[in-house]
Scaffold this motif. Structure first.
Motif, PDB file in Angstrom:
ATOM      1  N   GLY A 210      40.360  34.052  34.334  1.00 55.22           N
ATOM      2  CA  GLY A 210      39.516  33.596  33.245  1.00 55.22           C
ATOM      3  C   GLY A 210      38.787  32.335  33.663  1.00 55.22           C
ATOM      4  O   GLY A 210      39.383  31.432  34.257  1.00 55.22           O
ATOM      5  N   THR A 211      37.498  32.257  33.365  1.00 53.94           N
ATOM      6  CA  THR A 211      36.669  31.118  33.767  1.00 53.94           C
ATOM      7  C   THR A 211      35.896  30.568  32.574  1.00 53.94           C
ATOM      8  O   THR A 211      36.117  30.979  31.434  1.00 53.94           O
ATOM      9  N   MET A 212      34.966  29.679  32.860  1.00 55.46           N
ATOM     10  CA  MET A 212      34.108  29.145  31.811  1.00 55.46           C
ATOM     11  C   MET A 212      33.163  30.220  31.258  1.00 55.46           C
ATOM     12  O   MET A 212      32.524  30.004  30.229  1.00 55.46           O
ATOM     13  N   LEU A 213      33.079  31.356  31.939  1.00 51.78           N
ATOM     14  CA  LEU A 213      32.276  32.480  31.453  1.00 51.78           C
ATOM     15  C   LEU A 213      33.125  33.385  30.561  1.00 51.78           C
ATOM     16  O   LEU A 213      34.349  33.412  30.688  1.00 51.78           O
ATOM     17  N   PRO A 214      32.501  34.170  29.683  1.00 46.58           N
ATOM     18  CA  PRO A 214      33.283  35.026  28.782  1.00 46.58           C
ATOM     19  C   PRO A 214      33.896  36.255  29.450  1.00 46.58           C
ATOM     20  O   PRO A 214      34.800  36.868  28.893  1.00 46.58           O
ATOM     21  N   GLN A 215      33.406  36.633  30.617  1.00 43.71           N
ATOM     22  CA  GLN A 215      33.967  37.795  31.306  1.00 43.71           C
ATOM     23  C   GLN A 215      35.257  37.447  32.042  1.00 43.71           C
ATOM     24  O   GLN A 215      35.424  36.326  32.525  1.00 43.71           O
ATOM     25  N   ILE A 216      36.139  38.433  32.142  1.00 44.23           N
ATOM     26  CA  ILE A 216      37.377  38.310  32.915  1.00 44.23           C
ATOM     27  C   ILE A 216      37.211  39.141  34.183  1.00 44.23           C
ATOM     28  O   ILE A 216      36.821  40.307  34.119  1.00 44.23           O
ATOM     29  N   GLU A 217      37.479  38.543  35.327  1.00 45.18           N
ATOM     30  CA  GLU A 217      37.404  39.260  36.597  1.00 45.18           C
ATOM     31  C   GLU A 217      38.804  39.654  37.055  1.00 45.18           C
ATOM     32  O   GLU A 217      39.758  38.879  36.905  1.00 45.18           O
ATOM     33  N   ILE A 218      38.904  40.858  37.628  1.00 47.21           N
ATOM     34  CA  ILE A 218      40.177  41.341  38.176  1.00 47.21           C
ATOM     35  C   ILE A 218      39.973  41.645  39.659  1.00 47.21           C
ATOM     36  O   ILE A 218      39.125  42.467  40.023  1.00 47.21           O
ATOM     37  N   TRP A 219      40.748  40.965  40.513  1.00 44.37           N
ATOM     38  CA  TRP A 219      40.630  41.085  41.959  1.00 44.37           C
ATOM     39  C   TRP A 219      41.872  41.743  42.547  1.00 44.37           C
ATOM     40  O   TRP A 219      42.987  41.532  42.064  1.00 44.37           O
ATOM     41  N   ASP A 220      41.664  42.515  43.594  1.00 46.94           N
ATOM     42  CA  ASP A 220      42.748  43.212  44.285  1.00 46.94           C
ATOM     43  C   ASP A 220      43.312  42.290  45.365  1.00 46.94           C
ATOM     44  O   ASP A 220      42.612  41.939  46.324  1.00 46.94           O
ATOM     45  N   LEU A 221      44.569  41.896  45.238  1.00 50.01           N
ATOM     46  CA  LEU A 221      45.187  41.007  46.221  1.00 50.01           C
ATOM     47  C   LEU A 221      45.529  41.726  47.521  1.00 50.01           C
ATOM     48  O   LEU A 221      45.818  41.078  48.525  1.00 50.01           O
ATOM     49  N   ASP A 222      45.507  43.060  47.508  1.00 47.24           N
ATOM     50  CA  ASP A 222      45.771  43.834  48.727  1.00 47.24           C
ATOM     51  C   ASP A 222      44.498  44.103  49.515  1.00 47.24           C
ATOM     52  O   ASP A 222      44.498  44.900  50.451  1.00 47.24           O
ATOM     53  N   LEU A 223      43.420  43.433  49.137  1.00 51.69           N
ATOM     54  CA  LEU A 223      42.135  43.649  49.795  1.00 51.69           C
ATOM     55  C   LEU A 223      41.532  42.301  50.174  1.00 51.69           C
ATOM     56  O   LEU A 223      41.289  41.452  49.315  1.00 51.69           O
ATOM     57  N   MET A 224      41.317  42.111  51.471  1.00 56.43           N
ATOM     58  CA  MET A 224      40.725  40.863  51.955  1.00 56.43           C
ATOM     59  C   MET A 224      39.220  41.031  52.148  1.00 56.43           C
ATOM     60  O   MET A 224      38.727  42.125  52.377  1.00 56.43           O
ATOM     61  N   ASP A 225      38.522  39.912  52.041  1.00 55.77           N
ATOM     62  CA  ASP A 225      37.075  39.859  52.280  1.00 55.77           C
ATOM     63  C   ASP A 225      36.279  40.649  51.240  1.00 55.77           C
ATOM     64  O   ASP A 225      35.153  41.082  51.518  1.00 55.77           O
ATOM     65  N   ALA A 226      36.849  40.858  50.066  1.00 57.62           N
ATOM     66  CA  ALA A 226      36.109  41.558  48.999  1.00 57.62           C
ATOM     67  C   ALA A 226      34.950  40.689  48.529  1.00 57.62           C
ATOM     68  O   ALA A 226      35.070  39.462  48.430  1.00 57.62           O
ATOM     69  N   VAL A 227      33.829  41.332  48.235  1.00 55.25           N
ATOM     70  CA  VAL A 227      32.647  40.590  47.797  1.00 55.25           C
ATOM     71  C   VAL A 227      32.433  40.677  46.287  1.00 55.25           C
ATOM     72  O   VAL A 227      31.593  39.967  45.738  1.00 55.25           O
ATOM     73  N   GLU A 228      33.186  41.533  45.626  1.00 54.87           N
ATOM     74  CA  GLU A 228      33.088  41.628  44.172  1.00 54.87           C
ATOM     75  C   GLU A 228      34.429  42.065  43.611  1.00 54.87           C
ATOM     76  O   GLU A 228      35.243  42.673  44.326  1.00 54.87           O
ATOM     77  N   PRO A 229      34.725  41.751  42.341  1.00 53.35           N
ATOM     78  CA  PRO A 229      36.018  42.114  41.757  1.00 53.35           C
ATOM     79  C   PRO A 229      36.171  43.617  41.579  1.00 53.35           C
ATOM     80  O   PRO A 229      35.184  44.363  41.536  1.00 53.35           O
ATOM     81  N   GLU A 230      37.412  44.041  41.462  1.00 47.67           N
ATOM     82  CA  GLU A 230      37.701  45.450  41.187  1.00 47.67           C
ATOM     83  C   GLU A 230      37.166  45.859  39.816  1.00 47.67           C
ATOM     84  O   GLU A 230      36.717  46.977  39.625  1.00 47.67           O
ATOM     85  N   GLN A 231      37.237  44.944  38.871  1.00 51.94           N
ATOM     86  CA  GLN A 231      36.803  45.257  37.514  1.00 51.94           C
ATOM     87  C   GLN A 231      36.420  43.965  36.784  1.00 51.94           C
ATOM     88  O   GLN A 231      36.921  42.889  37.111  1.00 51.94           O
ATOM     89  N   LYS A 232      35.523  44.098  35.814  1.00 53.60           N
ATOM     90  CA  LYS A 232      35.180  43.003  34.922  1.00 53.60           C
ATOM     91  C   LYS A 232      35.417  43.458  33.490  1.00 53.60           C
ATOM     92  O   LYS A 232      35.005  44.551  33.108  1.00 53.60           O
TER      93      LYS A 232
END
Length: 488
Positions: A210-232
């Motif tokens: 969760g950030t200062m923006l209203p969207q929630i980002e979900i990142w895959d910890l089993d994936l390195m060098d990802a350029v975008e989240p798995e889901q918003k």
């Protein structure tokens, strides 16, 4: 270089992540798209430069003509002397070089990108010691914890993924994830949002941010060098009844997140918009929105054993308890200040704790209306509270007064044990290690993240060591490990 402010952190249990994380590798189509885009940009820049040169060449040089006569004569003589060389070069068609069509062998370029180390390159047969060392740093061992830290420096924000090993007394950066805005909260979960089955058996390792923006980002910890989240989570949506787009989700900063480990497809979020949203991760949209609070909701936590019981804390100076089967009703307790953090006592599941901006820690029994006790823990806001994962009564608090303290709250009679001036400025976050009963991590406004074994303090050790449950061993590891900006 400025100093990083650590605003949130989260431990990840041992054995929940892949031993060898995957790495992003672009496909040939993706490479072709990138190359095409780059060629278009290069062509546009080339045209612009050519236009600039022609414009410069249109000026009046008559004033300089006489000065250049001698130089022109000399160049003409040199050209005559080199006429034979020019004749030899005509076969290469250099005059038309800039007009040739540029073609790119995408397969060849793709071949240059697939080898992350010399070990995977069939043309390299001699082992590279540096590559072997790098591989060791990427591997996650069975007795490693991950520590996810949200930090910001100037206008740059990121998640830093640390690897911590208690036995080796080691803490190092594994990789990092760039964020679009200042991080305010993080939460780990094992549910894959791409699974359509809410009871999906295949487990992953994901971090919600969760950030200062209203969207929630979900990142895959089993994936390195990802350029975008798995889901918003959170999106603009139009319907036939409402042709004007409305935002589905929060409309302000996301201040707290809580994943329901018993109902794995449910993630709760609290926001500065005064709302609490219950997200169905299988559909990636809010299933329920709770509107009971009248000001920013800063803290939420699911009950450790009851699937549908959610605890919240707000700037409106109230904590509220919801049964999410009937979210329109709740039980409310009024406190002396803005609620900064809430915590269930997993050793006594009828009790919960709440810290306020006045420095007081409140303890409540959900079966009664009055507090069980209040504890004046700090001179300024109590920004973090955490109980040992396995030792009853061992409570740590941190504060904006720059101090951390250890308390014994056994039998609901809180007793002060020790205090530590952390030299980290204002302390903003705290959490106990889920696998090691005396390991805690904290972050603040300077000097990075700190991980320490509280039994390095003799008073703490003598007070709590005898309470270790069967099977737990007291590890005499480091006193404190820190990762500051200069260490990374």
């Amino acid at each position: 270089m400025g100093k990083s402010f650590i605003s949130c952190l989260k431990w990840v249990r041992r054995g929940t992540c892949k031993a060898l994380p995957d790495k992003i590798e672009l496909s040939k189509d993706e490479l072709r798209g990138l190359l095409d885009d780059n060629q278009e940009v290069a062509a546009a820049e080339s045209d612009g430069e050519a236009g600039a040169v022609e414009t410069e060449g249109d000026g009046d040089d008559s004033g300089e003509q006489n000065d250049d006569d001698d130089a022109d004569d000399k160049m003409e003589a040199d050209e005559n002397d080199g006429s034979s060389d020019e004749a030899d070069l005509t076969e290469y068609g250099l005059d038309d070089y800039d007009n040739d069509e540029v073609t790119t062998n995408v397969a060849a370029i793709a071949g240059l990108t697939v080898y992350n180390s010399n070990e995977n390159d069939p043309y390299v047969t001699i082992p590279d010691e540096d590559d072997m060392s790098d591989a060791d740093d990427v591997n996650i061992k069975a007795d490693d914890n991950l520590l996810i830290v949200g930090k910001s420096e100037d206008d740059y924000s990121e998640l830093t993924v640390y690897v911590y090993n208690e036995e080796e007394s080691s803490l190092f950066v594994h990789h990092d994830i760039m964020l679009p805005a200042f991080p305010l909260c993080v939460e780990w979960m094992d549910y894959d949002c791409h699974s359509s089955d809410e009871n999906a058996k295949e487990l992953g390792s994901f971090i919600a941010v969760g950030t200062m923006l209203p969207q929630i980002e979900i990142w895959d910890l089993d994936l390195m060098d990802a350029v975008e989240p798995e889901q918003k989570l959170g999106r603009w949506k139009k319907t036939k009844k409402r042709p004007k787009a409305v935002f589905e989700g929060h409309t302000d900063a996301v201040l707290s997140l809580a994943w329901n480990k018993h109902s794995r497809n449910v993630l709760a979020s609290a926001s500065a918009d005064t709302l609490v949203a219950l997200w169905d991760l299988a559909l990636c949209k809010p299933a329920t929105t709770i509107t009971a609070h009248t000001d920013k909701v800063q803290a939420i936590e699911w009950h450790p054993f009851e699937v549908e019981t959610l605890l919240t804390g707000s700037i409106d100076k109230c904590t509220r308890l919801f049964d999410c089967k009937m979210p329109s009703t709740c039980k409310t307790w009024e406190l002396d200040g803005e609620v900064e953090c809430v915590l269930w006592n997993h050793f006594s599941p009828f009790h919960f704790l709440a810290g306020t901006d006045t420095g007081v820690v409140w303890c409540f029994d959900v079966r009664t209306d009055k507090p069980v006790y209040t504890l004046k823990a700090h001179d300024e806001a109590t920004s973090g509270i955490s109980l040992s994962s396995a030792v009853p009564g061992c409570l740590m608090t941190v504060s904006a007064d720059k101090n951390s303290k250890i308390w014994d709250i056994t039998d609901n009679k809180p007793a002060f044990i020790s205090s530590n001036q952390m030299k980290m400025g204002v302390l903003s976050c705290l959490e106990a290690n889920p696998d090691s009963p005396f390991i805690f991590a904290a972050g603040g406004e300077k000097n990075g993240v700190r991980v320490w074994n509280v039994t390095a303090n003799n008073s703490v050790k003598s007070r709590f060591a005898s309470r270790l449950p069967p099977g737990c061993v007291l590890v005499d590891s480091h006193a404190a490990l820190g990762m500051g900006d200069d260490d990374e």
